[in-house]
Design an enzyme around this catalytic site. Structure first.
Site, short mmCIF file in Angstrom:
data_model
loop_
_atom_site.label_atom_id
_atom_site.label_comp_id
_atom_site.label_asym_id
_atom_site.label_seq_id
_atom_site.Cartn_x
_atom_site.Cartn_y
_atom_site.Cartn_z
N SER A 36 0.83 -1.20 0.00
CA SER A 36 0.00 0.00 0.00
C SER A 36 0.87 1.26 0.00
CB SER A 36 -0.95 -0.04 1.20
OG SER A 36 -1.99 0.91 1.07
N HIS A 88 -7.51 -5.77 -0.26
CA HIS A 88 -6.29 -4.99 -0.02
C HIS A 88 -5.28 -5.79 0.79
CE1 HIS A 88 -4.05 -1.35 -0.16
NE2 HIS A 88 -4.08 -1.12 1.13
N ASP A 107 -9.58 -5.45 -4.47
CA ASP A 107 -9.06 -4.37 -3.63
C ASP A 107 -9.94 -3.12 -3.77
OD1 ASP A 107 -7.46 -2.45 -2.31
OD2 ASP A 107 -5.62 -3.44 -2.94
#
Length: 271
Positions: free
Chosen positions: A98, A251, A223
């Site tokens: 991320s 995610h 995601d």
């Protein structure tokens, strides 16, 4: 083994360093708003397979110091360089999840990939987390604006709502609470500051073109934070990259499909 490394005057970051005698070194950069503890199930697996696992709590998060400044990608990548220099790391695999993925990309460009032999981007917030006039693939800007607003008004509520979209597969109530507590370890100002960084023009598009090491791109097709088209853009922009879809992940693909993720990472590290 855990210890602190000084990255700036009066700023120390916490580093978890497991299996220092391991054959292959893997350095982990966590995503917002957690800490290196998010990679617990990768440490379990990779250390047993003979890897040295180094997890860094970014400034403002986890057990690291929480100054009011330094939440741009340049400074965060400089923090990583300090850790690399202090530990004299060479030929390591860098994994960024991320926001950690965005920091990894900036490190590869700003520091010429110093010490990195391979790169893993995991649901990376790059080249841009949000949609822009020239980039239609991210989430809407007002989603991030609302995260910042809620951080200042009711951070526990914001974190709980974020946890609901972080995982694709249902997690247990205790696990959900554990994830929430990781978010609480961060400071409110650092939580908001990173979200503000997502809104800036950070020019990761150009950074990606400077990456020359073998790169593994892993991304969950479900995601809701870093949308899957981001992974396709990463694959397009980074030479010598390979994209692996995680069909049953959101995610948190390193947990949603942790066995597959762990195997793919180990194979890539050992190639």
């Amino acid at each position: 083994m855990g210890y602190y490394i000084n990255v700036e005057e009066d700023v120390n970051v916490y580093v978890e360093d497991l299996n220092k005698e391991g054959k292959d070194t893997v350095v982990f950069l966590h995503g917002w708003p957690g800490s290196s503890k998010l990679f617990e199930y990768q440490f379990n697996y990779l250390a047993e397979k003979g890897c040295r696992c180094i997890g860094i709590d970014q400034r403002g998060f986890g057990d690291s110091d929480k100054p009011l400044h330094g939440y741009d990608y340049d400074t965060l990548s400089d923090d990583l360089r300090c850790v690399v220099n202090t530990l004299n790391l060479k030929n390591f695999t860098l994994i960024g999840h991320s926001t950690g993925g965005a920091i990894a990309v900036r490190y590869m460009a700003r520091h010429k990939g110093f010490g990195v032999s391979k790169l893993v981007l995991c649901a990376a917030a790059a080249p841009s987390l949000i949609r822009r006039s020239y980039f239609p693939y991210g989430i809407k800007r007002d989603v991030v604006d609302n995260i910042i607003k809620e951080t200042y008004i009711d951070r526990p509520k914001m974190l709980k709502n974020f946890g609901k979209i972080f995982f694709y597969k249902k997690v247990s109530e205790p696990f959900s609470e554990w994830f929430l507590q990781l978010g609480f370890q961060a400071a409110g100002w650092s939580t908001a500051a990173i979200a503000k960084t997502w809104l800036r023009e950070e020019k990761l598009f150009d950074d990606m073109k400077e990456i020359s090491v073998p790169t593994l791109i892993t991304h969950g097709v479900h995601d809701k934070v870093c949308l899957f088209p981001l992974a396709m853009q990463q694959h397009y922009l980074i030479d010598n990259s390979r994209l692996i879809k995680f069909e049953n992940s959101g995610h948190a693909l390193f947990y949603d499909e942790k066995d597959k993720f762990n195997r793919e990472v180990l194979c890539f590290v050992r190639e």
